[in-house]
Design a protein around this motif. Structure first.
Motif, PDB file in Angstrom:
ATOM      1  N   PHE A  67       0.808  -1.221   0.000  1.00  0.00           N
ATOM      2  CA  PHE A  67       0.000   0.000   0.000  1.00  0.00           C
ATOM      3  C   PHE A  67       0.842   1.272   0.000  1.00  0.00           C
ATOM      4  O   PHE A  67       0.413   2.296   0.495  1.00  0.00           O
ATOM      5  CB  PHE A  67      -0.956  -0.025   1.200  1.00  0.00           C
ATOM      6  N   THR A  72      -1.707   4.440  -5.039  1.00  0.00           N
ATOM      7  CA  THR A  72      -2.574   4.126  -3.901  1.00  0.00           C
ATOM      8  C   THR A  72      -3.285   5.393  -3.433  1.00  0.00           C
ATOM      9  O   THR A  72      -2.633   6.420  -3.230  1.00  0.00           O
ATOM     10  CB  THR A  72      -1.754   3.543  -2.730  1.00  0.00           C
ATOM     11  N   ARG A  74      -4.587   8.357  -1.344  1.00  0.00           N
ATOM     12  CA  ARG A  74      -4.014   8.958  -0.142  1.00  0.00           C
ATOM     13  C   ARG A  74      -5.030   9.855   0.548  1.00  0.00           C
ATOM     14  O   ARG A  74      -5.902  10.444  -0.101  1.00  0.00           O
ATOM     15  CB  ARG A  74      -2.784   9.795  -0.517  1.00  0.00           C
ATOM     16  N   TYR A 115      -5.729   3.383   6.502  1.00  0.00           N
ATOM     17  CA  TYR A 115      -5.015   4.552   5.986  1.00  0.00           C
ATOM     18  C   TYR A 115      -5.106   4.710   4.468  1.00  0.00           C
ATOM     19  O   TYR A 115      -4.503   5.625   3.908  1.00  0.00           O
ATOM     20  CB  TYR A 115      -3.543   4.525   6.407  1.00  0.00           C
ATOM     21  N   THR A 116      -5.865   3.838   3.795  1.00  0.00           N
ATOM     22  CA  THR A 116      -6.060   4.019   2.360  1.00  0.00           C
ATOM     23  C   THR A 116      -7.461   3.573   1.987  1.00  0.00           C
ATOM     24  O   THR A 116      -8.248   3.155   2.841  1.00  0.00           O
ATOM     25  CB  THR A 116      -5.004   3.253   1.542  1.00  0.00           C
ATOM     26  N   HIS A 120     -10.794   5.512  -5.541  1.00  0.00           N
ATOM     27  CA  HIS A 120      -9.923   6.651  -5.863  1.00  0.00           C
ATOM     28  C   HIS A 120     -10.663   7.981  -5.780  1.00  0.00           C
ATOM     29  O   HIS A 120     -10.033   9.042  -5.788  1.00  0.00           O
ATOM     30  CB  HIS A 120      -9.319   6.480  -7.256  1.00  0.00           C
TER      31      HIS A 120
END
Length: 529
Positions: A67, A72, A74, A115-116, A120
């Motif tokens: 990741f 990825t 953010r 954390y991701t 998108h």
């Protein structure tokens, strides 16, 4: 009524006047969200892509290199909260301006969902709880308060410093933080004697979806039930936990016995499946299969002499001798399980750094009937391949099989012999290596389907696995019908109750991720157990 106070100076009671207003309008501009944060949170604690500190804070506790790829998704901000009001402000501003909040305590989640995001287009912020790491041990009461950002190693060290005969049941990796570990249940070497970490939580401090601080008395028992094993990031942000500490002898006994294929490893594993779940509750005997070696690793709440007599009687084929075992304090045993050595100082438990970066893919199963020897022969042949993963066999029985599957959301109790984890870790970059490693784990998982639990094929939520399915929206909330595909594998019959709690405490589904609990639709009937 006067406010209660507890660890970290947290106020555990707030008036209804602290709740959000009904206005939750969405804004397309991240700077409006950031301006909202700035009212209550110092600028130095909010890290954006424009900040020189952004990358450092983002990667500070990413444990899985899968990741860190440039594409990825953010977060638009990382909030390094230092006080409860910072957490409250982040939740309130997120709801007001249409920014999701993902909460990270240690970053060990296998699929990186703290954390991701897989989406998108999702606008989200990371709420980092690393500063919520205070620990207060009350040895006379056998209790402790600990922040969600405290690591298991820090907790073990604090308990060992306070009292040699107290312990806490939790996992073997010292850099895992309490927030995620307790939220998913928390299995470890004391589980057969004292149950999961979540079974030993007696209170908690939570920021709910309205930004209010709650404790057990104000949140109610259904909410308190849900946060102790219902998975992280579905019901609120848990800031701190009150823990019941358990009694252990001043001296416990360890051993790690290695056996290769030509030393009857396959026969021993086959036999272990029947023996380990019915051993005395004071004995935890797991198997780790790695690099064509089987490691039989034990923690016994007693002396070496007693353990030797017990193994000689119940598992003589293992060939244990008294020279194989070592007597240490319980806190030193946590060093052993983490580092495979008792020679290291206890201070290694305090190391929080992420110095060992690797790629990881894991899956899990529960085994209810011993697998035949020929299955282990076939599995061992797979383990001889260069891309092979490790297998970890964690024994159940004892306390785990003595209580109801609905006491906490973690349902995998009576009827299970052991938990099986497939753990692939590699260091080489590249898509070819990634595909080969992922395929090995998935292929073995598929091959063993006939020999593991069924209807559903049960898995452990702390070993997150997005292969099981991901959430879809139905209107503006997560689809309950769709989420059942993965949810009942983690929680079995407890999934519906978790969804009912979600509908009660977060009906608008603010705390949402790829495998968060959905709100139970109002048309669906549910009654308390």
């Amino acid at each position: 009524m006067a406010p209660n106070t507890g660890i970290l100076g947290l106020v555990l009671w707030t008036s209804r006047g602290d709740a959000l207003s009904g206005s939750k309008t969405s804004s397309a501009a991240p700077d409006v969200f950031l301006s909202c944060l700035a009212v209550d949170i110092p600028h130095r604690l909010v890290h954006t892509p424009a900040s020189s500190s952004y990358a450092e804070h983002l990667f500070s506790s990413i444990r899985n290199l899968r990741f860190v790829a440039p594409d990825t998704p953010r977060p638009l901000a990382i909030v390094a909260a230092a006080e409860p009001k910072h957490v409250q402000a982040t939740v309130r501003c997120g709801r007001r301006h249409g920014v999701r909040v993902r909460t990270r305590s240690g970053g060990h989640d296998y699929e990186g969902i703290s954390y991701t995001s897989l989406d998108h287009h999702e606008r989200f912020a990371v709420l980092d709880l690393a500063a919520f790491r205070s620990i207060r041990v009350d040895a006379p009461r056998a209790e402790a308060w600990a922040g969600s950002g405290a690591t298991l190693g820090e907790l073990y060290f604090a308990i060992g410093a306070a009292n040699r005969t107290l312990a806490f049941p939790a996992g073997s990796c010292p850099t895992v933080c309490l927030g995620g570990h307790l939220s998913g249940g928390g299995f470890g070497a004391l589980a057969r004697k004292y149950g999961l970490s979540a079974d030993n939580v007696v209170d908690a401090v939570v920021v709910d979806a309205d930004g209010r601080l709650q404790n057990r008395s104000t949140m109610g028992e259904d909410y308190f039930w849900a946060i102790r094993g219902g998975g992280g990031e579905s019901f609120g942000v848990v800031l701190a936990w009150k823990l019941h500490l358990v009694r252990v002898p001043e001296t416990v006994t360890l051993f790690s016995i290695r056996r290769s294929r030509n030393q009857s490893a396959i026969d021993l594993i086959t036999r272990w499946q029947e023996i380990s779940p019915v051993l005395p509750w004071d004995l935890y005997l797991r198997v780790v299969v790695d690099k064509q070696q089987a490691y039989f690793v034990a923690l016994f709440l007693g002396s070496c002499g007693r353990l030797h007599r017990l193994i000689r009687t119940r598992f003589p084929d293992l060939g244990m001798t008294q020279q194989d075992c070592e007597e240490v304090s319980w806190v030193q045993s946590t060093v052993f399980f983490a580092f495979d050595s008792t020679a290291m100082p206890l201070e290694v438990l305090l190391q929080r750094g992420n110095k060992r970066q690797s790629y990881v893919k894991a899956k899990s199963d529960h085994v209810q009937v011993p697998m035949p020897r020929q299955v282990w022969e076939s599995t061992w042949a797979r383990l001889e391949r260069p891309e092979a993963a490790s297998l970890m066999l964690e024994p159940y029985g004892g306390f785990m099989g003595s209580i109801s599957s609905s006491v906490t959301p973690f349902p995998h109790r009576k009827g299970n012999l052991y938990q099986l984890q497939y753990y692939s870790e590699w260091f080489e970059n590249g898509s070819a290596t990634l595909k080969k490693r992922m395929k090995w784990v998935r292929d073995l998982y598929k091959e063993l389907e006939p020999y593991v639990s069924k209807n559903p094929r049960a898995v452990y939520v702390n070993y997150r696995d997005l292969d099981l399915g991901t959430n879809k929206l139905e209107g503006n909330v997560t689809s309950y019908a769709n989420a059942r595909a993965w949810g009942e594998k983690y929680f079995k019959g407890n999934f519906e109750r978790l969804a009912a709690v979600k509908a009660m405490v977060d009906p608008e589904d603010f705390f949402r991720n790829e495998q968060s609990i959905p709100p139970l639709p109002t048309a669906t009937l549910w009654s308390p157990i």
